[in-house]
Design an enzyme around this catalytic site. Structure first.
Site, mmCIF file in Angstrom:
data_model
loop_
_atom_site.group_PDB
_atom_site.id
_atom_site.type_symbol
_atom_site.label_atom_id
_atom_site.label_comp_id
_atom_site.label_asym_id
_atom_site.label_seq_id
_atom_site.Cartn_x
_atom_site.Cartn_y
_atom_site.Cartn_z
ATOM 1 N N LYS A 213 68.324 -27.129 89.135
ATOM 2 C CA LYS A 213 69.347 -26.379 89.445
ATOM 3 C C LYS A 213 69.576 -25.398 88.457
ATOM 4 O O LYS A 213 69.821 -25.601 87.471
ATOM 5 C CB LYS A 213 70.603 -26.893 89.910
ATOM 6 C CG LYS A 213 71.551 -25.917 90.328
ATOM 7 C CD LYS A 213 73.041 -26.492 91.092
ATOM 8 C CE LYS A 213 73.881 -25.449 91.383
ATOM 9 N NZ LYS A 213 74.949 -26.224 92.137
ATOM 10 N N LYS A 267 66.518 -25.699 93.001
ATOM 11 C CA LYS A 267 67.394 -25.056 93.771
ATOM 12 C C LYS A 267 67.865 -23.667 92.562
ATOM 13 O O LYS A 267 67.861 -23.886 91.487
ATOM 14 C CB LYS A 267 68.806 -25.646 93.963
ATOM 15 C CG LYS A 267 69.904 -24.659 94.549
ATOM 16 C CD LYS A 267 71.108 -25.530 94.587
ATOM 17 C CE LYS A 267 72.327 -24.775 94.893
ATOM 18 N NZ LYS A 267 73.501 -25.435 94.850
HETATM 19 C C1 PBG Z 1 77.918 -26.071 93.421
HETATM 20 C C2 PBG Z 1 76.725 -25.634 94.403
HETATM 21 C C3 PBG Z 1 76.469 -24.338 94.750
HETATM 22 C C4 PBG Z 1 75.606 -24.349 95.717
HETATM 23 C C5 PBG Z 1 75.587 -25.730 96.289
HETATM 24 N N1 PBG Z 1 76.410 -26.315 95.392
HETATM 25 C C6 PBG Z 1 76.770 -22.993 93.960
HETATM 26 C C7 PBG Z 1 77.239 -23.049 92.458
HETATM 27 O O1 PBG Z 1 76.618 -23.779 91.749
HETATM 28 O O2 PBG Z 1 77.969 -22.427 92.108
HETATM 29 C C8 PBG Z 1 75.121 -23.024 96.108
HETATM 30 C C9 PBG Z 1 74.289 -23.101 97.550
HETATM 31 C C10 PBG Z 1 73.877 -21.694 98.273
HETATM 32 O O3 PBG Z 1 74.114 -20.723 97.311
HETATM 33 O O4 PBG Z 1 73.587 -21.716 99.239
HETATM 34 N N2 PBG Z 1 78.295 -27.474 93.264
#
Ligand code: PBG
Length: 345
Positions: A213, A267
């Site tokens: 991520k 991601k």
């Molecule tokens: C945070 C989380 C995020 C997303 C899913 N879980 C955002 C972040 O890390 O600030 C993003 C998903 C998206 O942008 O569609 N735990």
């Protein structure tokens, strides 16, 4: 037109000689033939549908930066779960918009067995649908500072956070979650959560780890949807990955797999297809990609302006994930794709 240097008179025999009978366009000449040689198939079974929850009842509140996406009260989420099952979507992923009054420094609402996510899990599970529920393990929807972990000054505390995440995961599985999705990027959390689940007798709960991520600009609309854009202090670069790195993604995934992840995820999605490909190619694990909110918003915005054909762009983007080796995609387009695929049959 007279022959000049811009239109050389090439002979048919010369073209035949160049091609030697090999014409790539033959297989593309008709729809049936294109279908016959198609390598990648997009199916409803590849879809995970992320939905947003909000307090109340009968509420479907639009998220302005994500056209067509709404925050749903639990009763409405139940209706969408029924719809998802009817469409054949295998999994729903749940994300809460927590009341501001319930957010605190340690994200204690994450451990409340009656929080939005747990209530939604319980209500949906009551129906006995043929659908899986995935819940997000991270503290950001619950913390007053918008970070995924516990803070000391401006430092995210890894090990203290992991302990909290284990309790959060147990609370969610207890409420009916099938797949735990740790999205927090703390070190060691997959192993710790696996151990905690097993100790509690929850040996069947699956873990889909957000293995790679990245600290990304593409999460903006999601942070609107769960209400953390306004509160987030600083950024997430000390725990989410640097977008310049790819070997590091392999190490992250390797550790998660060793710690007991059943499935791994990358991601954001489209800007990181090389990572999807490398992870799938290296580990042969069930591998997923998250087409995040910013990617969704870009396609929707361009489409709303008439700059691209939104429906075709949506399908093409999903096909790209499959081509790169993803076994499935978390996408806000899930219900629309499922609907399209059903009508195409
Ligand atoms: C945070 C989380 C995020 C997303 C899913 N879980 C955002 C972040 O890390 O600030 C993003 C998903 C998206 O942008 O569609 N735990």
């Amino acid at each position: 037109m007279s022959a000049d240097h811009r239109s050389p008179s090439i002979q048919q025999s010369q073209i035949d000689e160049i091609l030697g009978g090999r014409r790539m366009r033959r297989n593309r000449r008709a729809d049936w033939s294109r279908r016959l040689v198609r390598e990648t198939v997009l199916s409803v079974d590849d879809l995970i549908w992320p939905i947003f929850l909000i307090e109340g009842s009968g509420i479907r509140q639009p998220v302005p930066s994500m056209p067509g996406v709404e925050r749903l009260s639990v009763d409405e989420a139940v209706r969408d779960a029924v719809k998802a099952e009817a469409l054949g979507i295998p999994v729903l992923a749940l994300f809460p918009y927590t009341d501001d009054a319930l957010r605190d420094a340690t994200g204690s609402e994450a451990l409340n067995s009656d929080n939005l996510v747990c209530r939604a899990c319980r209500e949906i599970k009551k129906l006995g649908l043929n659908i899986g529920l995935m819940t997000d393990v991270a503290l950001d929807p619950y913390t007053s500072h918008g970070h995924d972990g516990l803070l000391s000054g401006d430092k995210i505390l890894n090990d203290e956070t992991v302990a909290q995440l284990c309790r959060q995961a147990l609370t969610q599985v207890d409420a009916g979650a099938d797949i735990i999705g740790p999205s927090d990027m703390m070190d060691g959390r997959v192993g710790a959560i696996r151990m905690a689940l097993d100790d509690a007798g929850m040996r069947d709960a699956q873990i889909m780890s957000y293995s790679a991520k990245y600290a990304s600009a593409f999460y903006g609309p999601f942070r609107d949807a769960i209400g953390t854009n306004a509160t987030l202090i600083g950024d997430k670069r000390t725990y989410q990955m640097d977008s310049a790195n790819t070997d590091e993604a392999l190490r992250e995934a390797e550790l998660d797999i060793a710690e007991g992840a059943d499935m791994i995820m990358v991601k954001p999605g489209l800007p990181y297809l090389d990572i999807v490909w490398r992870l799938k190619d290296t580990f042969r694990m069930p591998t997923y990609a998250y087409q995040v909110s910013g990617e969704f918003a870009m396609i929707e915005a361009a489409s709303a302006n008439g700059w691209i054909d939104g429906e075709r762009a949506m399908l093409e983007s999903l096909m790209a994930f499959k081509r790169a080796g993803a076994d499935g995609i978390l996408t806000y387009f899930a219900p629309r794709i499922a609907d399209l695929l059903a009508r195409a049959k």
